[in-house]
Design an enzyme around this catalytic site. Sequence first.
Site, PDB file in Angstrom:
ATOM      1  N   LYS A 191      24.707  84.654 -82.304  1.00 52.12           N
ATOM      2  CA  LYS A 191      23.324  84.167 -81.911  1.00 52.12           C
ATOM      3  C   LYS A 191      23.402  82.750 -81.426  1.00 52.12           C
ATOM      4  O   LYS A 191      23.332  82.094 -82.340  1.00 52.12           O
ATOM      5  CB  LYS A 191      22.481  84.389 -83.293  1.00 52.12           C
ATOM      6  CG  LYS A 191      20.808  84.620 -82.866  1.00 52.12           C
ATOM      7  CD  LYS A 191      19.850  83.926 -83.633  1.00 52.12           C
ATOM      8  CE  LYS A 191      19.687  82.485 -83.880  1.00 52.12           C
ATOM      9  NZ  LYS A 191      19.179  82.061 -82.595  1.00 52.12           N
ATOM     10  N   GLU A 266      28.950  73.105 -89.270  1.00 54.02           N
ATOM     11  CA  GLU A 266      29.091  71.772 -88.544  1.00 54.02           C
ATOM     12  C   GLU A 266      27.756  71.349 -88.368  1.00 54.02           C
ATOM     13  O   GLU A 266      27.139  71.821 -87.569  1.00 54.02           O
ATOM     14  CB  GLU A 266      29.825  71.973 -87.164  1.00 54.02           C
ATOM     15  CG  GLU A 266      31.213  72.732 -87.539  1.00 54.02           C
ATOM     16  CD  GLU A 266      32.287  71.783 -87.752  1.00 54.02           C
ATOM     17  OE1 GLU A 266      31.706  70.245 -87.853  1.00 54.02           O
ATOM     18  OE2 GLU A 266      33.399  71.894 -88.138  1.00 54.02           O
ATOM     19  N   CYS A 300      26.324  65.797 -81.318  1.00 57.91           N
ATOM     20  CA  CYS A 300      26.159  65.546 -82.604  1.00 57.91           C
ATOM     21  C   CYS A 300      27.087  64.203 -83.127  1.00 57.91           C
ATOM     22  O   CYS A 300      26.704  63.645 -83.978  1.00 57.91           O
ATOM     23  CB  CYS A 300      26.935  66.755 -83.563  1.00 57.91           C
ATOM     24  SG  CYS A 300      28.271  67.249 -82.942  1.00 57.91           S
ATOM     25  N   GLU A 402      18.892  61.276 -88.202  1.00 56.34           N
ATOM     26  CA  GLU A 402      19.315  61.546 -86.943  1.00 56.34           C
ATOM     27  C   GLU A 402      18.267  61.886 -86.098  1.00 56.34           C
ATOM     28  O   GLU A 402      17.211  62.828 -86.315  1.00 56.34           O
ATOM     29  CB  GLU A 402      20.089  63.053 -87.128  1.00 56.34           C
ATOM     30  CG  GLU A 402      20.700  63.413 -85.732  1.00 56.34           C
ATOM     31  CD  GLU A 402      21.406  64.826 -85.819  1.00 56.34           C
ATOM     32  OE1 GLU A 402      20.576  65.773 -86.234  1.00 56.34           O
ATOM     33  OE2 GLU A 402      22.550  65.032 -85.394  1.00 56.34           O
TER      34      GLU A 402
HETATM   35  P1  NAD Z   1      19.179  74.156 -85.646  1.00 58.75           P
HETATM   36  O1  NAD Z   1      19.783  74.087 -87.077  1.00 58.75           O
HETATM   37  O2  NAD Z   1      17.652  74.230 -85.459  1.00 58.75           O
HETATM   38  O3  NAD Z   1      19.580  75.821 -85.014  1.00 58.75           O
HETATM   39  C1  NAD Z   1      21.015  75.898 -84.650  1.00 58.75           C
HETATM   40  C2  NAD Z   1      21.052  77.426 -84.714  1.00 58.75           C
HETATM   41  O4  NAD Z   1      20.728  77.992 -86.005  1.00 58.75           O
HETATM   42  C3  NAD Z   1      20.098  78.198 -83.770  1.00 58.75           C
HETATM   43  O5  NAD Z   1      20.848  79.257 -83.097  1.00 58.75           O
HETATM   44  C4  NAD Z   1      19.081  78.767 -84.522  1.00 58.75           C
HETATM   45  O6  NAD Z   1      18.385  79.545 -83.943  1.00 58.75           O
HETATM   46  C5  NAD Z   1      19.638  79.028 -85.921  1.00 58.75           C
HETATM   47  N1  NAD Z   1      18.947  79.044 -87.035  1.00 58.75           N
HETATM   48  C6  NAD Z   1      17.712  78.651 -87.164  1.00 58.75           C
HETATM   49  N2  NAD Z   1      17.430  78.742 -88.488  1.00 58.75           N
HETATM   50  C7  NAD Z   1      18.289  79.645 -89.332  1.00 58.75           C
HETATM   51  C8  NAD Z   1      18.337  80.428 -90.506  1.00 58.75           C
HETATM   52  N3  NAD Z   1      17.397  80.296 -91.425  1.00 58.75           N
HETATM   53  N4  NAD Z   1      19.524  81.207 -90.371  1.00 58.75           N
HETATM   54  C9  NAD Z   1      20.168  81.272 -89.624  1.00 58.75           C
HETATM   55  N5  NAD Z   1      20.174  80.547 -88.382  1.00 58.75           N
HETATM   56  C10 NAD Z   1      19.289  79.913 -88.318  1.00 58.75           C
HETATM   57  O7  NAD Z   1      19.813  73.211 -84.540  1.00 58.75           O
HETATM   58  P2  NAD Z   1      19.582  72.886 -83.360  1.00 58.75           P
HETATM   59  O8  NAD Z   1      18.195  72.091 -82.936  1.00 58.75           O
HETATM   60  O9  NAD Z   1      19.823  73.892 -82.435  1.00 58.75           O
HETATM   61  O10 NAD Z   1      20.679  71.944 -82.792  1.00 58.75           O
HETATM   62  C11 NAD Z   1      20.800  70.415 -83.273  1.00 58.75           C
HETATM   63  C12 NAD Z   1      21.410  70.072 -84.376  1.00 58.75           C
HETATM   64  O11 NAD Z   1      22.968  70.558 -84.328  1.00 58.75           O
HETATM   65  C13 NAD Z   1      21.698  68.463 -84.582  1.00 58.75           C
HETATM   66  O12 NAD Z   1      21.479  68.411 -85.944  1.00 58.75           O
HETATM   67  C14 NAD Z   1      23.154  68.276 -84.033  1.00 58.75           C
HETATM   68  O13 NAD Z   1      23.483  67.158 -84.797  1.00 58.75           O
HETATM   69  C15 NAD Z   1      23.758  69.554 -84.456  1.00 58.75           C
HETATM   70  N6  NAD Z   1      24.992  69.962 -84.158  1.00 58.75           N
HETATM   71  C16 NAD Z   1      26.183  69.594 -84.714  1.00 58.75           C
HETATM   72  C17 NAD Z   1      27.277  69.655 -84.349  1.00 58.75           C
HETATM   73  C18 NAD Z   1      28.785  69.681 -85.002  1.00 58.75           C
HETATM   74  O14 NAD Z   1      29.563  69.966 -84.549  1.00 58.75           O
HETATM   75  N7  NAD Z   1      28.534  69.024 -86.236  1.00 58.75           N
HETATM   76  C19 NAD Z   1      27.634  69.980 -82.946  1.00 58.75           C
HETATM   77  C20 NAD Z   1      26.580  70.298 -82.059  1.00 58.75           C
HETATM   78  C21 NAD Z   1      25.025  70.217 -82.713  1.00 58.75           C
END
Ligand code: NAD
Length: 498
Positions: A191, A266, A300, A402
């Site tokens: 997803k 992550e 990130c 962040e």
């Molecule tokens: P997010 O947590 O809002 O969403 C990430 C994914 O999770 C999306 O596909 C979303 O639809 C899904 N999701 C949301 N709620 C969920 C639930 N209850 N159950 C299962 N899936 C769910 O993050 P975002 O805003 O898309 O991305 C930005 C964040 O990602 C930032 O905090 C960034 O630091 C982090 N990030 C981390 C890394 C890493 O490798 N550590 C890499 C890239 C981004």
Amino acid sequence: MMIVGTTTGINMRAEVQVSDVLHNCIAGNFQPARSGATLDNRSSVTGGVLCTIPRSDETDVADAVDAARAARLGEWSTWSVSQRADLLEAVADVMESRLEEIAAVESRDTGKPFRLAATVDVPRAISNFRFFASAVRQHHDGFHEMDGALNYTLRRPVGTVGLITPWNLPLYLLSWKTAPALAMGNTIVAKPSEITPMTATVLAEILHEVGLPPGVFNLVHGLGHEAGQAIVEHPVVEAISFTGGTNTGAIVGRTASERFKKVSLELGGKNASVVFDDCDLDKTVAGTLRAAFANQGQVCLCGSRLLVQKGIYEEFVARFIEAADQMKVGDPADPDTSLGALISHEHREKVEGYIALAQEEGGTIASGGTRPSLGDPLDAGAFLRPTVITGLSTSCRTSTEEIFGPVVTVHPFEDEEEAVRIANSVQYGLAASVWTHDLSRAHRVAAAIDVGMVWVNTWLLRDLRVPFGGVKASGVGREGGHHSLSFFSEPKNVCIQL
Ligand code: NAD
């Protein structure tokens, strides 16, 4: 999805025609959600609707899991390691031949500069497939001889795995999980983020074009708390690999652990770039600038806290601001553009909220902080100038939370001990960079900062064999090399009495 474009050299304005209705991919069939419900995917550059995606619910997820379970028991289970590795290579070949088209799709979906997508996102996605093709061919398991007996360890796929990815590096991060999961023989329910669904659909098409059996890779579009949550809750999904925000990671981690699933998280970061007064100034300004603002600060690993030793603080900050002011914000298709649009208008408002907060917290907006004036039609886009904030305490919200946008806070420090203390003073522990000519100090500081990854005199230099991931609120587990292959497999020991 239909995409067209040229494939010679890097064409900054590769044409892209994308279907305006995306579908899920279940058992190799591209189909809408059972309910017929859809969501709009909007451009952060024009504000217009790029396409619709299925608003999938638990019934669609159940269909995808059924398809994955059936595929697990079918032809796929007979594929050898070499067959799987060949398939990954074939995916990489197709992506390479369509690099510009895919980069154009990614740029359009995210608002990031096309040049960035064409030189980083897509090439790195290709590298992920090539790397794991090679890694799985060379992967070997344990053998332990004892008195009168011997043990050998088999590696078996985990089964059906859920891959959930964010919006900042959509194709790159999905391929980072898909390649090792397939390499180890799993079936997948993926997803992508609901706001960047396009290259995931391209990937599903390519996987099937190169001969992946139907049902091995299933794609379910939709909202996180609906489709995403349903994947994590489904009893047949045995492992969850999640990349996203820390708050979401907590929900995913809790849900998965309660069901005894393997889980890799992550999560977010608030990474320090630590600049000592003996650094190479030119190289460090350029390196920390890239660390602060790459992908509009939406990586990130971005160095969003710039810690500068007092001896060079004034000069360094002046040069950093001068360089930030010269960064071109604008049309993602323009080859000179350094910063494209942020991921959405809502996200820009969140980032602007932090810029306002910084001023309430006593900070000075030393550069940027405002929307650029780009003229019609780009003024409708979610653009923001690279922003440098000075004068904040190291413990205020702006300096510790962040922001995930083109905003860097700058803080002076006296000595090594203070630099490490500030670097470690946040809840996150993903990455850091250290800039110095003193090798002994580089070793000491790298060892003392509580993060999963440290770069010295560089940033985001990646070897795909090394462990990738963070500590504290930045995540649980590691990806990369054998870490990914281990996560997507289960060891089984066989002990034979001789
Ligand atoms: P997010 O947590 O809002 O969403 C990430 C994914 O999770 C999306 O596909 C979303 O639809 C899904 N999701 C949301 N709620 C969920 C639930 N209850 N159950 C299962 N899936 C769910 O993050 P975002 O805003 O898309 O991305 C930005 C964040 O990602 C930032 O905090 C960034 O630091 C982090 N990030 C981390 C890394 C890493 O490798 N550590 C890499 C890239 C981004």
